[in-house]
Design a protein around this motif. Structure first.
Motif, PDB file in Angstrom:
ATOM      1  N   LEU A 125       0.833  -1.203   0.000  1.00  0.00           N
ATOM      2  CA  LEU A 125       0.000   0.000   0.000  1.00  0.00           C
ATOM      3  C   LEU A 125       0.867   1.253   0.000  1.00  0.00           C
ATOM      4  O   LEU A 125       1.775   1.370   0.818  1.00  0.00           O
ATOM      5  CB  LEU A 125      -0.892   0.027   1.253  1.00  0.00           C
ATOM      6  N   GLY A 126       0.564   2.190  -0.881  1.00  0.00           N
ATOM      7  CA  GLY A 126       1.246   3.479  -0.885  1.00  0.00           C
ATOM      8  C   GLY A 126       2.750   3.371  -1.015  1.00  0.00           C
ATOM      9  O   GLY A 126       3.490   4.035  -0.288  1.00  0.00           O
ATOM     10  N   THR A 127       3.209   2.571  -1.944  1.00  0.00           N
ATOM     11  CA  THR A 127       4.648   2.346  -2.127  1.00  0.00           C
ATOM     12  C   THR A 127       5.329   3.659  -2.539  1.00  0.00           C
ATOM     13  O   THR A 127       4.981   4.244  -3.561  1.00  0.00           O
ATOM     14  CB  THR A 127       4.874   1.266  -3.207  1.00  0.00           C
ATOM     15  N   PRO A 128       6.300   4.131  -1.752  1.00  0.00           N
ATOM     16  CA  PRO A 128       6.968   5.395  -2.068  1.00  0.00           C
ATOM     17  C   PRO A 128       7.713   5.364  -3.407  1.00  0.00           C
ATOM     18  O   PRO A 128       8.196   4.315  -3.841  1.00  0.00           O
ATOM     19  CB  PRO A 128       7.973   5.563  -0.916  1.00  0.00           C
ATOM     20  N   ALA A 129       7.810   6.522  -4.036  1.00  0.00           N
ATOM     21  CA  ALA A 129       8.525   6.635  -5.311  1.00  0.00           C
ATOM     22  C   ALA A 129       9.991   6.237  -5.168  1.00  0.00           C
ATOM     23  O   ALA A 129      10.606   5.795  -6.135  1.00  0.00           O
ATOM     24  CB  ALA A 129       8.423   8.065  -5.841  1.00  0.00           C
ATOM     25  N   ALA A 130      10.555   6.350  -3.966  1.00  0.00           N
ATOM     26  CA  ALA A 130      11.960   6.000  -3.736  1.00  0.00           C
ATOM     27  C   ALA A 130      12.209   4.497  -3.741  1.00  0.00           C
ATOM     28  O   ALA A 130      13.353   4.062  -3.669  1.00  0.00           O
ATOM     29  CB  ALA A 130      12.427   6.587  -2.401  1.00  0.00           C
ATOM     30  N   THR A 131      11.173   3.701  -3.860  1.00  0.00           N
ATOM     31  CA  THR A 131      11.312   2.245  -3.887  1.00  0.00           C
ATOM     32  C   THR A 131      11.896   1.838  -5.230  1.00  0.00           C
ATOM     33  O   THR A 131      11.256   1.964  -6.268  1.00  0.00           O
ATOM     34  CB  THR A 131       9.944   1.571  -3.667  1.00  0.00           C
ATOM     35  N   ARG A 132      13.117   1.344  -5.226  1.00  0.00           N
ATOM     36  CA  ARG A 132      13.818   1.059  -6.476  1.00  0.00           C
ATOM     37  C   ARG A 132      13.165  -0.071  -7.268  1.00  0.00           C
ATOM     38  O   ARG A 132      13.082   0.001  -8.491  1.00  0.00           O
ATOM     39  CB  ARG A 132      15.292   0.781  -6.201  1.00  0.00           C
ATOM     40  N   PHE A 133      12.695  -1.128  -6.578  1.00  0.00           N
ATOM     41  CA  PHE A 133      12.045  -2.225  -7.294  1.00  0.00           C
ATOM     42  C   PHE A 133      10.803  -1.716  -8.022  1.00  0.00           C
ATOM     43  O   PHE A 133      10.602  -2.001  -9.202  1.00  0.00           O
ATOM     44  CB  PHE A 133      11.657  -3.365  -6.332  1.00  0.00           C
TER      45      PHE A 133
ATOM     46  N   ASP B 152      -2.476  10.024  -4.199  1.00  0.00           N
ATOM     47  CA  ASP B 152      -1.414   9.857  -3.209  1.00  0.00           C
ATOM     48  C   ASP B 152      -0.112  10.433  -3.771  1.00  0.00           C
ATOM     49  O   ASP B 152       0.434   9.905  -4.743  1.00  0.00           O
ATOM     50  CB  ASP B 152      -1.249   8.383  -2.868  1.00  0.00           C
ATOM     51  N   PRO B 153       0.433  11.490  -3.159  1.00  0.00           N
ATOM     52  CA  PRO B 153       1.670  12.072  -3.670  1.00  0.00           C
ATOM     53  C   PRO B 153       2.929  11.267  -3.328  1.00  0.00           C
ATOM     54  O   PRO B 153       3.963  11.444  -3.965  1.00  0.00           O
ATOM     55  CB  PRO B 153       1.713  13.449  -3.001  1.00  0.00           C
ATOM     56  N   ILE B 154       2.872  10.378  -2.334  1.00  0.00           N
ATOM     57  CA  ILE B 154       4.062   9.634  -1.909  1.00  0.00           C
ATOM     58  C   ILE B 154       4.657   8.817  -3.070  1.00  0.00           C
ATOM     59  O   ILE B 154       5.859   8.855  -3.296  1.00  0.00           O
ATOM     60  CB  ILE B 154       3.751   8.724  -0.692  1.00  0.00           C
ATOM     61  N   PRO B 155       3.856   8.098  -3.852  1.00  0.00           N
ATOM     62  CA  PRO B 155       4.433   7.359  -4.981  1.00  0.00           C
ATOM     63  C   PRO B 155       4.820   8.253  -6.163  1.00  0.00           C
ATOM     64  O   PRO B 155       5.404   7.783  -7.128  1.00  0.00           O
ATOM     65  CB  PRO B 155       3.306   6.403  -5.404  1.00  0.00           C
ATOM     66  N   LYS B 156       4.493   9.531  -6.090  1.00  0.00           N
ATOM     67  CA  LYS B 156       4.755  10.448  -7.209  1.00  0.00           C
ATOM     68  C   LYS B 156       5.925  11.402  -6.949  1.00  0.00           C
ATOM     69  O   LYS B 156       6.416  12.040  -7.867  1.00  0.00           O
ATOM     70  CB  LYS B 156       3.495  11.268  -7.493  1.00  0.00           C
ATOM     71  N   PHE B 157       6.362  11.516  -5.713  1.00  0.00           N
ATOM     72  CA  PHE B 157       7.358  12.522  -5.336  1.00  0.00           C
ATOM     73  C   PHE B 157       8.772  12.035  -5.645  1.00  0.00           C
ATOM     74  O   PHE B 157       9.350  11.235  -4.918  1.00  0.00           O
ATOM     75  CB  PHE B 157       7.226  12.867  -3.854  1.00  0.00           C
ATOM     76  N   THR B 158       9.312  12.514  -6.757  1.00  0.00           N
ATOM     77  CA  THR B 158      10.675  12.150  -7.167  1.00  0.00           C
ATOM     78  C   THR B 158      11.439  13.409  -7.553  1.00  0.00           C
ATOM     79  O   THR B 158      10.841  14.414  -7.950  1.00  0.00           O
ATOM     80  CB  THR B 158      10.663  11.206  -8.390  1.00  0.00           C
ATOM     81  N   PRO B 159      12.760  13.362  -7.474  1.00  0.00           N
ATOM     82  CA  PRO B 159      13.563  14.507  -7.900  1.00  0.00           C
ATOM     83  C   PRO B 159      13.330  14.897  -9.362  1.00  0.00           C
ATOM     84  O   PRO B 159      13.504  16.055  -9.731  1.00  0.00           O
ATOM     85  CB  PRO B 159      15.006  14.036  -7.686  1.00  0.00           C
TER      86      PRO B 159
END
Length: 183
Positions: free
Chosen positions: A71-79, A121-128
């Motif tokens: 659930l709500g996997t962060p954008a920083a998750t490399r896999f 959900d912005p958490i999976p979208k927030f990337t540099p």
């Protein structure tokens, strides 16, 4: 947010646990092996999925994992980032799906490994990369997923800052009140 600097430690711990568990299960007769399901939410999803970074969904299967829900996997998750970028390489059999809701899961016919990602959900979208490149989710306003304002436009740097502010607001929780919004 208090553990963001310890995500790599979580990946190492989960990797050691999965390694020990799969080794134990390998020694059991197939009919005696339990069915295992992975579950992770937010940072927990990241620390479990990144045990398999630079690998494929088949590696999850080799660890005797029957299914998984994240659930709500962060954008920083490399896999997850690798899977989103090139699903045919990471998951050639199409075992992993990403959905907003159970209705969407049913509509696509399911999957054994599920990323539940709410469209707002912005958490999976927030990337540099938001600093310099328009993301897919801010494409054609008429084709955007529910929860992404039609009026929103990508602006270098500004979209990055506003998505960061959205991350803070998406985590506002009212005790005793469950809503399916944001993170």
């Amino acid at each position: 947010s208090l553990s963001l600097d310890r995500a790599e430690t979580g990946v190492e711990q989960n990797t050691a646990l999965l390694y020990a568990l799969s080794g134990y299960l390998r020694g059991l007769p197939e009919e005696r092996r339990p069915r295992l399901v992975l579950f992770g939410e937010s940072l927990g999803a990241q620390t479990l999925l990144d045990c398999y970074r630079h690998r494929s969904v088949a590696a999850i299967d080799r660890d005797f994992i029957t299914g998984s829900v994240f659930l709500g996997t962060p954008a920083a998750t490399r896999f997850a980032a690798d899977w989103r970028r090139d699903p045919s390489r990471v998951d050639p059999l199409g075992e992993m799906v990403e959905v907003d809701s159970f209705a969407e899961y049913e509509a696509i016919g399911g999957g054994r490994h599920v990323l539940v990602t709410h469209h707002d959900d912005p958490i999976p979208k927030f990337t540099p990369s938001l600093l310099v490149r328009q993301p897919e989710w801010l494409g054609d306003p008429d084709e955007r997923e529910a929860g992404i304002p039609r009026s929103a436009r990508w602006r270098p740097a500004t979209t990055f800052v506003l998505t960061g502010i959205d991350m803070i607001n998406a985590m506002e929780v009212v005790p005793g009140r469950f809503t399916r919004r944001g993170h």
